[in-house]
Design an enzyme around this catalytic site. Sequence first.
Site, mmCIF file in Angstrom:
data_model
loop_
_atom_site.group_PDB
_atom_site.id
_atom_site.type_symbol
_atom_site.label_atom_id
_atom_site.label_comp_id
_atom_site.label_asym_id
_atom_site.label_seq_id
_atom_site.Cartn_x
_atom_site.Cartn_y
_atom_site.Cartn_z
ATOM 1 N N ARG A 10 0.834 -1.212 0.000
ATOM 2 C CA ARG A 10 0.000 0.000 0.000
ATOM 3 C C ARG A 10 0.864 1.256 0.000
ATOM 4 N NH1 ARG A 10 -3.076 3.244 3.814
ATOM 5 N NH2 ARG A 10 -1.920 2.342 5.544
ATOM 6 N N ASN A 20 7.870 0.719 1.300
ATOM 7 C CA ASN A 20 8.000 -0.399 0.369
ATOM 8 C C ASN A 20 9.251 -0.310 -0.489
ATOM 9 O OD1 ASN A 20 5.534 -1.848 1.006
ATOM 10 N ND2 ASN A 20 4.445 -0.130 0.077
ATOM 11 N N ARG A 72 -5.921 -2.886 -7.840
ATOM 12 C CA ARG A 72 -6.313 -2.848 -6.433
ATOM 13 C C ARG A 72 -7.458 -1.881 -6.220
ATOM 14 N NH1 ARG A 72 -2.355 -3.118 -1.214
ATOM 15 N NH2 ARG A 72 -3.884 -2.676 0.401
ATOM 16 N N GLN A 106 4.290 -10.646 3.512
ATOM 17 C CA GLN A 106 4.266 -9.217 3.788
ATOM 18 C C GLN A 106 5.637 -8.592 3.545
ATOM 19 O OE1 GLN A 106 0.928 -8.169 6.583
ATOM 20 N NE2 GLN A 106 1.983 -9.689 7.828
ATOM 21 N N ARG A 158 17.063 -19.744 38.858
ATOM 22 C CA ARG A 158 16.990 -19.047 37.572
ATOM 23 C C ARG A 158 17.748 -19.826 36.488
ATOM 24 N NH1 ARG A 158 16.144 -13.526 36.093
ATOM 25 N NH2 ARG A 158 17.103 -13.012 34.088
#
Length: 386
Positions: A10, A20, A72, A106, A158
């Site tokens: 986008r 991007n 789109r 993505q 621990r």
Amino acid sequence: MTLAVVIPARAGSKGVPGKNLALVGGRPLLDWTVEAALGAGCVDRVLVSTDDPVVREHVTATWPGRVRLPARSPATASDTATTESVLLDVLGTPEAEGVDEIGLVQATSPLLRAEDLDGAYALLHRGFDSVLSVVRQRRFRWELAPEGGRPEYDPAARPRRQQLAGHLVENGAVYLTSRSALVRTGVRISGRIGLFEMPEDSYTEVDEPSDLVIVDALLRRRERPVEPARGAARIQLVLTDVDGVLTDNGMTYSSDGSESKTYSARDGKGFELLRRAGIRTGILSSEDGAQIHARAAKLKVDALRAGTADKLADAKELCAKWSIGLDEVAFIGDDVHDVELLRAVGLAACPADAVPAARAAAAHHCRAVGGHGAFREFADAILAGR
């Protein structure tokens, strides 16, 4: 079964504007996931869904005929649109016709590799309806209770962090499902869900400017095998343009009007390595100025032609001087004025962000952009091919 990977890109990112195409690891962010998808054996189609004309132009120029660009819908490009709406929108386009399975990848997860996609796909076909990628985090976790903090380990004993079983978190890199499941449920994962575990360093997603710094360092740390350039064995002379190859095409002007440019030290090492291998180097630039001459002297090139109007003629002159043929010359250029020479030499290359005409004329396409290691990458490819 036909698997299409959809990569949403986008235009209106608020956290990292223009992310991007932001440079990470020497190339645009989007390139990393597209290349991973193209390199995966399980992927039949790569679809980039974008409303950004700059991204569309970049995709068309970088992967002509290899990556599809479905139209789109504006409704899926708003700040409130879900990723699922993007996937369903893509399914209604001609580019998704005949697709049986959908993968969501993505662009914000540039640490994804082709083998991750292949591994996740293999898991999908071991009895799962959907698969998503996860990362194991080994941390000393606490919960906030009414009486105060409550640890998930024994403070009196621990353990070392490496001894913790850890917990799995989504890293947002890969989601796989069937077309029918996505249409039926409207969500990216459903039914029996498989978890594909990726390396811990793939945890970071690019959502904030600081994330770009982190993934840039991680990508540069990775050892990427050098792909030998075809025909490199015969190369005796390597020529390069300046603006857009040795620089990123940017210019800085001081208050007195003088111009300065930034060069990559990594490229400088490339000249040195070629020189050590007995290969001559030269710079051909239509621009002229003190900074070009200074850089050429620093690089110890064998030839400099600054202010040239005919790079092909200059290359022929150098060939005659050293008794070699144009087929023994390699040249890297990025713009229309480089095309004639790119078509004439034995080995032609261009940076990742070269204009379409230069990309079409070049046989070797660098992964790095101009000014960020493209020349070094080309030099390494030549040396690897000798």
